[in-house]
Scaffold this motif. Structure first.
Motif, PDB file in Angstrom:
ATOM      1  N   ARG A  94       0.797  -1.233   0.000  1.00  0.00           N
ATOM      2  CA  ARG A  94       0.000   0.000   0.000  1.00  0.00           C
ATOM      3  C   ARG A  94       0.825   1.276   0.000  1.00  0.00           C
ATOM      4  NH1 ARG A  94      -4.618  -2.577   3.999  1.00  0.00           N
ATOM      5  NH2 ARG A  94      -5.051  -4.231   2.521  1.00  0.00           N
ATOM      6  N   VAL A  95       2.062   1.196   0.445  1.00  0.00           N
ATOM      7  CA  VAL A  95       2.867   2.413   0.535  1.00  0.00           C
ATOM      8  C   VAL A  95       3.905   2.472  -0.592  1.00  0.00           C
ATOM      9  CG1 VAL A  95       4.523   3.693   1.948  1.00  0.00           C
ATOM     10  CG2 VAL A  95       2.506   2.654   3.014  1.00  0.00           C
ATOM     11  N   VAL A  96       4.642   1.383  -0.751  1.00  0.00           N
ATOM     12  CA  VAL A  96       5.728   1.392  -1.739  1.00  0.00           C
ATOM     13  C   VAL A  96       5.204   1.725  -3.156  1.00  0.00           C
ATOM     14  CG1 VAL A  96       7.505  -0.028  -2.829  1.00  0.00           C
ATOM     15  CG2 VAL A  96       7.254  -0.032  -0.337  1.00  0.00           C
ATOM     16  N   PRO A  97       4.102   1.108  -3.605  1.00  0.00           N
ATOM     17  CA  PRO A  97       3.635   1.460  -4.953  1.00  0.00           C
ATOM     18  C   PRO A  97       3.247   2.940  -5.081  1.00  0.00           C
ATOM     19  CG  PRO A  97       2.473  -0.480  -4.114  1.00  0.00           C
ATOM     20  CD  PRO A  97       3.258   0.087  -2.970  1.00  0.00           C
ATOM     21  N   GLU A  98       2.743   3.510  -3.989  1.00  0.00           N
ATOM     22  CA  GLU A  98       2.350   4.930  -4.032  1.00  0.00           C
ATOM     23  C   GLU A  98       3.592   5.819  -4.099  1.00  0.00           C
ATOM     24  OE1 GLU A  98      -0.774   6.608  -3.500  1.00  0.00           O
ATOM     25  OE2 GLU A  98      -2.101   4.966  -2.896  1.00  0.00           O
ATOM     26  N   MET A  99       4.645   5.437  -3.367  1.00  0.00           N
ATOM     27  CA  MET A  99       5.882   6.231  -3.395  1.00  0.00           C
ATOM     28  C   MET A  99       6.507   6.155  -4.781  1.00  0.00           C
ATOM     29  SD  MET A  99       7.615   5.036   0.170  1.00  0.00           S
ATOM     30  CE  MET A  99       8.866   6.270   0.283  1.00  0.00           C
ATOM     31  N   THR A 100       6.430   4.984  -5.366  1.00  0.00           N
ATOM     32  CA  THR A 100       7.008   4.797  -6.692  1.00  0.00           C
ATOM     33  C   THR A 100       6.257   5.666  -7.700  1.00  0.00           C
ATOM     34  OG1 THR A 100       7.624   2.573  -6.050  1.00  0.00           O
ATOM     35  CG2 THR A 100       7.611   3.043  -8.397  1.00  0.00           C
ATOM     36  N   ARG A 101       4.929   5.682  -7.590  1.00  0.00           N
ATOM     37  CA  ARG A 101       4.148   6.481  -8.542  1.00  0.00           C
ATOM     38  C   ARG A 101       4.354   7.982  -8.309  1.00  0.00           C
ATOM     39  NH1 ARG A 101      -2.151   5.542  -8.677  1.00  0.00           N
ATOM     40  NH2 ARG A 101      -1.984   6.372  -6.576  1.00  0.00           N
ATOM     41  N   ALA A 102       4.322   8.398  -7.040  1.00  0.00           N
ATOM     42  CA  ALA A 102       4.363   9.838  -6.765  1.00  0.00           C
ATOM     43  C   ALA A 102       5.765  10.415  -6.945  1.00  0.00           C
ATOM     44  CB  ALA A 102       3.870  10.105  -5.341  1.00  0.00           C
ATOM     45  N   PHE A 103       6.768   9.656  -6.514  1.00  0.00           N
ATOM     46  CA  PHE A 103       8.124  10.229  -6.448  1.00  0.00           C
ATOM     47  C   PHE A 103       9.139   9.478  -7.304  1.00  0.00           C
ATOM     48  CE2 PHE A 103       6.515  10.949  -1.899  1.00  0.00           C
ATOM     49  CZ  PHE A 103       6.101  12.249  -2.144  1.00  0.00           C
ATOM     50  N   ARG A 104       8.685   8.426  -7.993  1.00  0.00           N
ATOM     51  CA  ARG A 104       9.630   7.564  -8.724  1.00  0.00           C
ATOM     52  C   ARG A 104      10.724   7.073  -7.788  1.00  0.00           C
ATOM     53  NH1 ARG A 104      10.547   6.759 -14.658  1.00  0.00           N
ATOM     54  NH2 ARG A 104       8.384   6.926 -15.328  1.00  0.00           N
ATOM     55  N   PHE A 105      10.351   6.836  -6.571  1.00  0.00           N
ATOM     56  CA  PHE A 105      11.315   6.373  -5.572  1.00  0.00           C
ATOM     57  C   PHE A 105      10.992   4.934  -5.225  1.00  0.00           C
ATOM     58  CE2 PHE A 105      12.381   5.574  -1.106  1.00  0.00           C
ATOM     59  CZ  PHE A 105      13.757   5.791  -1.163  1.00  0.00           C
ATOM     60  N   MET A 106      12.011   4.072  -5.362  1.00  0.00           N
ATOM     61  CA  MET A 106      11.815   2.668  -5.022  1.00  0.00           C
ATOM     62  C   MET A 106      12.693   2.338  -3.820  1.00  0.00           C
ATOM     63  SD  MET A 106      11.676   1.492  -8.867  1.00  0.00           S
ATOM     64  CE  MET A 106      11.035   2.885  -9.761  1.00  0.00           C
ATOM     65  N   PRO A 107      12.098   2.273  -2.644  1.00  0.00           N
ATOM     66  CA  PRO A 107      12.923   2.034  -1.466  1.00  0.00           C
ATOM     67  C   PRO A 107      13.568   0.663  -1.523  1.00  0.00           C
ATOM     68  CG  PRO A 107      10.582   2.002  -0.898  1.00  0.00           C
ATOM     69  CD  PRO A 107      10.665   2.364  -2.336  1.00  0.00           C
ATOM     70  N   SER A 108      14.777   0.576  -0.980  1.00  0.00           N
ATOM     71  CA  SER A 108      15.373  -0.750  -0.872  1.00  0.00           C
ATOM     72  C   SER A 108      15.362  -1.230   0.573  1.00  0.00           C
ATOM     73  CB  SER A 108      16.778  -0.779  -1.466  1.00  0.00           C
ATOM     74  OG  SER A 108      17.619   0.038  -0.718  1.00  0.00           O
ATOM     75  N   SER A 109      15.192  -0.327   1.504  1.00  0.00           N
ATOM     76  CA  SER A 109      15.006  -0.768   2.888  1.00  0.00           C
ATOM     77  C   SER A 109      14.393   0.362   3.705  1.00  0.00           C
ATOM     78  CB  SER A 109      16.328  -1.228   3.509  1.00  0.00           C
ATOM     79  OG  SER A 109      17.183  -0.126   3.687  1.00  0.00           O
ATOM     80  N   TYR A 110      13.999   0.006   4.919  1.00  0.00           N
ATOM     81  CA  TYR A 110      13.446   1.020   5.816  1.00  0.00           C
ATOM     82  C   TYR A 110      13.847   0.675   7.240  1.00  0.00           C
ATOM     83  CZ  TYR A 110       9.852  -2.490   6.608  1.00  0.00           C
ATOM     84  OH  TYR A 110       9.201  -3.652   6.923  1.00  0.00           O
ATOM     85  N   GLU A 111      13.843   1.686   8.102  1.00  0.00           N
ATOM     86  CA  GLU A 111      14.254   1.465   9.491  1.00  0.00           C
ATOM     87  C   GLU A 111      13.156   0.744  10.271  1.00  0.00           C
ATOM     88  OE1 GLU A 111      15.751   5.054  11.356  1.00  0.00           O
ATOM     89  OE2 GLU A 111      16.715   5.628   9.475  1.00  0.00           O
ATOM     90  N   VAL A 112      13.578   0.036  11.295  1.00  0.00           N
ATOM     91  CA  VAL A 112      12.585  -0.634  12.148  1.00  0.00           C
ATOM     92  C   VAL A 112      11.595   0.430  12.629  1.00  0.00           C
ATOM     93  CG1 VAL A 112      12.201  -1.905  14.286  1.00  0.00           C
ATOM     94  CG2 VAL A 112      14.238  -2.373  12.898  1.00  0.00           C
ATOM     95  N   PRO A 113      10.322   0.237  12.336  1.00  0.00           N
ATOM     96  CA  PRO A 113       9.346   1.265  12.711  1.00  0.00           C
ATOM     97  C   PRO A 113       9.261   1.430  14.224  1.00  0.00           C
ATOM     98  CG  PRO A 113       8.405  -0.287  11.146  1.00  0.00           C
ATOM     99  CD  PRO A 113       9.701  -0.876  11.598  1.00  0.00           C
ATOM    100  N   ARG A 114       8.927   2.640  14.646  1.00  0.00           N
ATOM    101  CA  ARG A 114       8.693   2.867  16.075  1.00  0.00           C
ATOM    102  C   ARG A 114       7.314   3.469  16.239  1.00  0.00           C
ATOM    103  NH1 ARG A 114      13.764   6.844  16.251  1.00  0.00           N
ATOM    104  NH2 ARG A 114      14.298   5.572  14.495  1.00  0.00           N
ATOM    105  N   ILE A 115       6.647   3.046  17.294  1.00  0.00           N
ATOM    106  CA  ILE A 115       5.319   3.578  17.612  1.00  0.00           C
ATOM    107  C   ILE A 115       5.551   4.658  18.651  1.00  0.00           C
ATOM    108  CG2 ILE A 115       3.029   3.026  18.529  1.00  0.00           C
ATOM    109  CD1 ILE A 115       3.766   0.030  17.797  1.00  0.00           C
TER     110      ILE A 115
END
Ligand code: AKG
Ligand code: FE2
Length: 344
Positions: free
Chosen positions: A210-231
């Motif tokens: 749900r997030v990665v495809p939107e980032m790719t469409r909006a910013f042409r950015f394809m993440p290769s990793s992300y930090e451990v999320p924190r709440i």
């Protein structure tokens, strides 16, 4: 089509191109029709296709009939007809036996259900469409922030909040472990890392779908990793806030490219909105389950919570080059005897 076995309602869909009756490719995401919800009726073509088409049209949607057989070569008036001889789309939408699906203007699967009766199925799908927006605002400025609703469903929000309740709270810590007193000047938030493996993996699936495809469409950015999320929890008791900052200005954060703030509640607190002061006074508050995604160079702040508690989950995405940078930084920290985070 992707090889993913089946999409969940809310998932971003890939391109869907299938032959029409004459065998010519019909692009369900094509620019001529993408601005309208597309109601896909999967199964044998109904008798009353014209009436069903009118039903969809009256709802501002476009009816597309999807049949599970080879193109029949018969050009007929009425709704678009496309052919999925191998049943790939049926299976991808989780409707191997047929049914009704909605492709939202955003390109997500908005609805999917079996339907014994085509008209009743279409009515249910139409009922799921969002109400037409009131007069749309004309924007003359604003920050380039991507707002994505409905990433995480209520059950998962509850699980994430329960994880926060249970977890060890890190108060006011900024990346790199600057001492709390200094950090406290700009950040007043109690964080718990998402270090529960099962929950982490479910959350990751939501990001991927749900997030990665939107980032790719909006910013042409394809993440290769992300930090451990924190709440994180911003609490009225200490005017919880994160004052104006950029997310990539220390040796520990220089690898970050895009930030995500995903709200876990709204309406239960006052204040707490996101602001991007370089771009004007607009406040941003994604609905619960939805996120704001923005470039890490942008100055931003989370306004003080003056009443109640605001919960959100945060992570930062990077690309291949940033990932290398991050790995080098982590190696240095390990060499200096600092422990990484262990999953449970
Ligand atoms: O509270 C927010 O939405 C923003 C959080 C933030 O800027 C951060 O964690 O770096
Ligand atoms: Fe930030």
């Amino acid at each position: 089509m992707s090889d993913r076995s089946s999409f969940l309602v809310g998932d971003h869909l890939p391109g869907i191109v299938l032959p029409d009756a004459a065998g010519a490719p019909f692009d369900v995401m094509g620019q001529a029709i993408a601005s309208r919800p597309r109601l896909l009726l999967l199964g044998p073509a109904p008798e009353d296709a014209g009436a069903l088409e009118a039903l969809a049209r009256d709802a501002g949607a476009l009816l597309v009939l999807v049949e599970q057989r080879a193109p029949d070569g018969a050009l007929r008036p009425g709704p678009a007809r496309i052919f999925d001889a191998e049943g790939k789309l049926f299976r991808a939408l989780g409707l191997a036996e047929g049914g009704v699906a909605v492709v939202s203007p955003r390109g997500r699967l908005g609805f999917a259900a079996r339907a014994e009766d085509a008209a009743a199925g279409l009515r249910a799908a139409i009922a799921s469409l969002p109400a037409p927006a009131p007069a749309p605002p004309v924007r003359r400025g604003g920050a380039p922030v991507l707002l994505v609703p409905d990433i995480v469903e209520p059950e998962m929000i509850a699980a994430l909040l329960a994880h926060w309740e249970r977890g060890e709270k890190q108060k006011d810590r900024v990346a790199g472990g600057a001492d709390a007193a200094a950090a406290n000047r700009i950040k007043r938030r109690a964080d718990v890392f998402l270090d529960d493996r099962a929950l982490y993996e479910t959350f990751q699936a939501r990001l991927m779908r749900r997030v990665v495809p939107e980032m790719t469409r909006a910013f042409r950015f394809m993440p290769s990793s992300y930090e451990v999320p924190r709440i994180g929890c911003y609490d009225e008791s200490d005017l919880g806030a994160f004052e104006a900052h950029r997310d990539n200005r220390t040796p520990f954060t220089a690898h970050r490219r895009f930030a995500m703030s995903l709200n876990l509640n709204t309406g239960e607190y006052e204040g707490g909105q996101l602001r991007f002061p370089e771009f004007g006074p607009d406040l941003h508050e994604p609905p619960a389950g939805g996120a704001a995604i923005f470039g890490c160079d942008m100055l931003h702040e989370a306004l003080p919570v003056t009443k109640g508690r605001r919960f959100a989950i945060f992570t930062f995405f990077t690309d291949a080059e940033g990932a290398k940078q991050e790995q080098a930084m982590i190696r240095q920290r390990m060499a200096a005897g600092q422990q990484g985070l262990a999953m449970r």
